[in-house]
Design an enzyme around this catalytic site. Structure first.
Site, PDB file in Angstrom:
ATOM      1  CD  GLU A   1      -2.884   8.796  -1.795  1.00 27.99           C
ATOM      2  OE1 GLU A   1      -3.674   8.825  -0.824  1.00 27.99           O
ATOM      3  OE2 GLU A   1      -1.835   8.132  -1.783  1.00 27.99           O
TER       4      GLU A   1
ATOM      5  CB  CYS B   1      -0.969  -0.057   1.180  1.00 29.07           C
ATOM      6  SG  CYS B   1      -2.348   1.087   1.051  1.00 29.07           S
ATOM      7  CG  HIS B   2       0.012   4.948   1.426  1.00 29.06           C
ATOM      8  ND1 HIS B   2      -1.291   4.548   1.659  1.00 29.06           N
ATOM      9  CD2 HIS B   2      -0.066   5.985   0.550  1.00 29.06           C
ATOM     10  CE1 HIS B   2      -2.118   5.317   0.964  1.00 29.06           C
ATOM     11  NE2 HIS B   2      -1.407   6.192   0.272  1.00 29.06           N
TER      12      HIS B   2
END
Length: 249
Positions: free
Chosen positions: A181, A150-151
């Site tokens: 996003e 993910c991030h």
């Protein structure tokens, strides 16, 4: 010497195997706010708990490091997820994540893999943390595995190998996408867009439609697109570790 004693042989084998199983390092964010929005964030619990469940069940001990050390802020605290609850109710690991190590306390030689958990907080304190980037580069160049979800791949964007190239250069990679996003309305809040920056570093960016599982493995680098991919990132990381173990025999 003890070849004729089966019990001794078995004990010796077990000890050797246990000693050979190096640890895995999980990286979590120390950052707890989404820019200037006033909204709280941190590491995404499922992106820790699901890979942890796969790797811990396989017999690996896991340590936690964060840019600042100490108690890591948690996001997506969902106890209806049985794996989240299993992790949170484990006294040993609950204590570890509430007392994360500082980067200077980590010896890369102790670890066979490093996993970057996501959560929006990672966008503010992963990319520019040179200490953790150096730890990851060392683990990778020691023939270890690097994974992120993910991030979490924010931690990958500035990792350079000893030859001066970016870790992601020329490798298939994925992460939280531009579309995702935009869907969570944070494209103008995060300090950079992961998809764009990974491409700038030479990554071959792969993705699926928003919020569907997508995991890619390329040259001991495992990446997952979103929270839905966390469990599969754990399994893909374990597959890589098992492959390395077999090839070393």
């Amino acid at each position: 010497m003890g070849c004729n004693n089966n019990n001794n042989t078995e004990k010796s084998t077990v000890k050797t195997e246990t000693k050979a199983l190096k640890k895995i390092l999980f990286v979590v964010t120390s950052h707890n706010e989404k820019g200037n929005t006033g909204e709280k964030t941190g590491y995404y619990l499922g992106e820790v708990s699901h890979p942890w469940d796969v790797l811990h069940t396989a017999g690996y001990e896991i340590d936690f490091v964060s840019p600042k050390g100490g108690k890591a802020p948690v996001d997506a605290f969902d106890m209806t997820d049985t794996i989240n609850k299993k992790f949170w109710d484990n006294d040993i690991y609950r204590n570890k994540i509430e007392h994360t190590k500082q980067p200077h306390e980590i010896n890369p030689d102790d670890y066979i893999a490093i996993h970057y958990a996501g959560g929006h907080g990672a966008m503010w304190d992963f990319a520019d943390n040179t200490e953790i980037a150096e730890i990851a580069a060392k683990i990778y160049e020691n023939n270890g595995v690097v994974s992120a979800v993910c991030h979490g791949p924010a931690g990958l964007v500035n990792i350079k190998l000893s030859n001066g190239s970016y870790l992601v250069d020329g490798k298939k990679v994925n992460a939280f996408t531009n579309e995702e996003e935009i869907k969570v309305k944070l494209e103008d809040v995060v300090p950079f867009l992961l998809e764009d920056t990974l491409k700038e570093r030479g990554a071959i960016f792969e993705k699926s439609v928003p919020f569907t599982k997508h995991v890619v493995t390329d040259q001991r680098l495992v990446t997952g697109q979103n929270p839905q991919s966390a469990h599969s990132v754990g399994k893909a990381t374990l597959n890589e570790l098992q492959r390395l173990t077999k090839s070393a025999k």
